[in-house]
Design a protein around this motif. Structure first.
Motif, PDB file in Angstrom:
ATOM      1  N   ASP A  50     -21.182  41.100  20.440  1.00  6.77           N
ATOM      2  CA  ASP A  50     -19.923  40.535  20.933  1.00  6.77           C
ATOM      3  C   ASP A  50     -20.146  39.811  22.261  1.00  6.77           C
ATOM      4  O   ASP A  50     -19.596  38.735  22.504  1.00  6.77           O
ATOM      5  N   PHE A  51     -20.953  40.418  23.126  1.00  5.22           N
ATOM      6  CA  PHE A  51     -21.270  39.831  24.425  1.00  5.22           C
ATOM      7  C   PHE A  51     -22.021  38.516  24.236  1.00  5.22           C
ATOM      8  O   PHE A  51     -21.742  37.516  24.898  1.00  5.22           O
ATOM      9  N   ASP A  52     -22.953  38.474  23.279  1.00  7.07           N
ATOM     10  CA  ASP A  52     -23.708  37.261  22.987  1.00  7.07           C
ATOM     11  C   ASP A  52     -22.790  36.169  22.439  1.00  7.07           C
ATOM     12  O   ASP A  52     -22.901  35.001  22.829  1.00  7.07           O
ATOM     13  N   ALA A  53     -21.868  36.517  21.557  1.00  6.79           N
ATOM     14  CA  ALA A  53     -20.919  35.538  21.010  1.00  6.79           C
ATOM     15  C   ALA A  53     -20.026  34.975  22.121  1.00  6.79           C
ATOM     16  O   ALA A  53     -19.718  33.775  22.126  1.00  6.79           O
ATOM     17  N   TYR A  57     -19.621  31.001  23.242  1.00  3.74           N
ATOM     18  CA  TYR A  57     -18.304  30.372  23.366  1.00  3.74           C
ATOM     19  C   TYR A  57     -18.096  29.783  24.763  1.00  3.74           C
ATOM     20  O   TYR A  57     -17.652  28.647  24.914  1.00  3.74           O
ATOM     21  N   LEU A  58     -18.419  30.550  25.793  1.00  5.84           N
ATOM     22  CA  LEU A  58     -18.221  30.080  27.162  1.00  5.84           C
ATOM     23  C   LEU A  58     -19.101  28.874  27.475  1.00  5.84           C
ATOM     24  O   LEU A  58     -18.676  27.961  28.182  1.00  5.84           O
ATOM     25  N   LYS A  59     -20.329  28.861  26.954  1.00  5.92           N
ATOM     26  CA  LYS A  59     -21.225  27.725  27.186  1.00  5.92           C
ATOM     27  C   LYS A  59     -20.688  26.457  26.512  1.00  5.92           C
ATOM     28  O   LYS A  59     -20.872  25.361  27.026  1.00  5.92           O
ATOM     29  N   GLU A  60     -20.017  26.601  25.364  1.00  5.74           N
ATOM     30  CA  GLU A  60     -19.399  25.442  24.710  1.00  5.74           C
ATOM     31  C   GLU A  60     -18.203  24.953  25.521  1.00  5.74           C
ATOM     32  O   GLU A  60     -17.975  23.755  25.644  1.00  5.74           O
ATOM     33  N   CYS A  62     -17.627  25.521  28.795  1.00  2.00           N
ATOM     34  CA  CYS A  62     -18.018  25.118  30.149  1.00  2.00           C
ATOM     35  C   CYS A  62     -19.546  25.024  30.206  1.00  2.00           C
ATOM     36  O   CYS A  62     -20.217  25.969  30.628  1.00  2.00           O
ATOM     37  N   PRO A  63     -20.128  23.890  29.765  1.00  3.86           N
ATOM     38  CA  PRO A  63     -21.590  23.762  29.686  1.00  3.86           C
ATOM     39  C   PRO A  63     -22.319  23.988  31.004  1.00  3.86           C
ATOM     40  O   PRO A  63     -23.495  24.356  31.001  1.00  3.86           O
ATOM     41  N   SER A  64     -21.657  23.768  32.127  1.00  2.37           N
ATOM     42  CA  SER A  64     -22.326  23.942  33.415  1.00  2.37           C
ATOM     43  C   SER A  64     -22.378  25.393  33.886  1.00  2.37           C
ATOM     44  O   SER A  64     -22.989  25.700  34.907  1.00  2.37           O
ATOM     45  N   MET A  65     -21.756  26.295  33.119  1.00  3.33           N
ATOM     46  CA  MET A  65     -21.751  27.713  33.495  1.00  3.33           C
ATOM     47  C   MET A  65     -23.167  28.269  33.445  1.00  3.33           C
ATOM     48  O   MET A  65     -23.925  27.981  32.524  1.00  3.33           O
ATOM     49  N   PRO A  66     -23.558  29.084  34.429  1.00  5.29           N
ATOM     50  CA  PRO A  66     -24.904  29.665  34.394  1.00  5.29           C
ATOM     51  C   PRO A  66     -25.045  30.637  33.236  1.00  5.29           C
ATOM     52  O   PRO A  66     -24.067  31.198  32.739  1.00  5.29           O
ATOM     53  N   ASP A  67     -26.285  30.840  32.780  1.00  5.42           N
ATOM     54  CA  ASP A  67     -26.552  31.775  31.699  1.00  5.42           C
ATOM     55  C   ASP A  67     -26.171  33.186  32.108  1.00  5.42           C
ATOM     56  O   ASP A  67     -26.354  33.594  33.259  1.00  5.42           O
ATOM     57  N   LEU A  68     -25.622  33.931  31.159  1.00  2.40           N
ATOM     58  CA  LEU A  68     -25.315  35.342  31.391  1.00  2.40           C
ATOM     59  C   LEU A  68     -26.612  36.137  31.262  1.00  2.40           C
ATOM     60  O   LEU A  68     -27.509  35.757  30.521  1.00  2.40           O
ATOM     61  N   PRO A  69     -26.713  37.252  31.962  1.00  2.00           N
ATOM     62  CA  PRO A  69     -27.958  38.047  31.880  1.00  2.00           C
ATOM     63  C   PRO A  69     -28.152  38.677  30.518  1.00  2.00           C
ATOM     64  O   PRO A  69     -27.291  38.848  29.762  1.00  2.00           O
TER      65      PRO A  69
END
Length: 69
Positions: A50-53, A57-60, A62-69
């Motif tokens: 769920d966290f990966d999904a 979604y967030l990267k789509e 807001c593409p400039s968002m940093p990667d989640l750990p």
């Protein structure tokens, strides 16, 4: 609408739980999601998938968002 820059996510802990009648163990991450602007917090438990999904979604959105750990 809240500004995404004011959002904070904290993985506070995790639990291993049995699912499928005790046949399988699954790790659930306990997260605190909050906005500093209005001081609201949500406490949720989610599986890694769920966290990966959410990350996808967030990267789509807001593409400039940093990667989640």
């Amino acid at each position: 609408m809240n500004n995404i820059a004011s959002m904070k996510v904290n993985i506070s802990s995790f639990d291993e739980k049995k699912i499928d009648g005790g046949k399988n163990n699954v790790v659930f991450y306990k997260m605190v999601i909050g906005f500093t602007k209005n001081n609201k917090n949500w406490f949720i438990e989610k599986r890694y998938s769920d966290f990966d999904a959410l990350n996808v979604y967030l990267k789509e959105w807001c593409p400039s968002m940093p990667d989640l750990p």
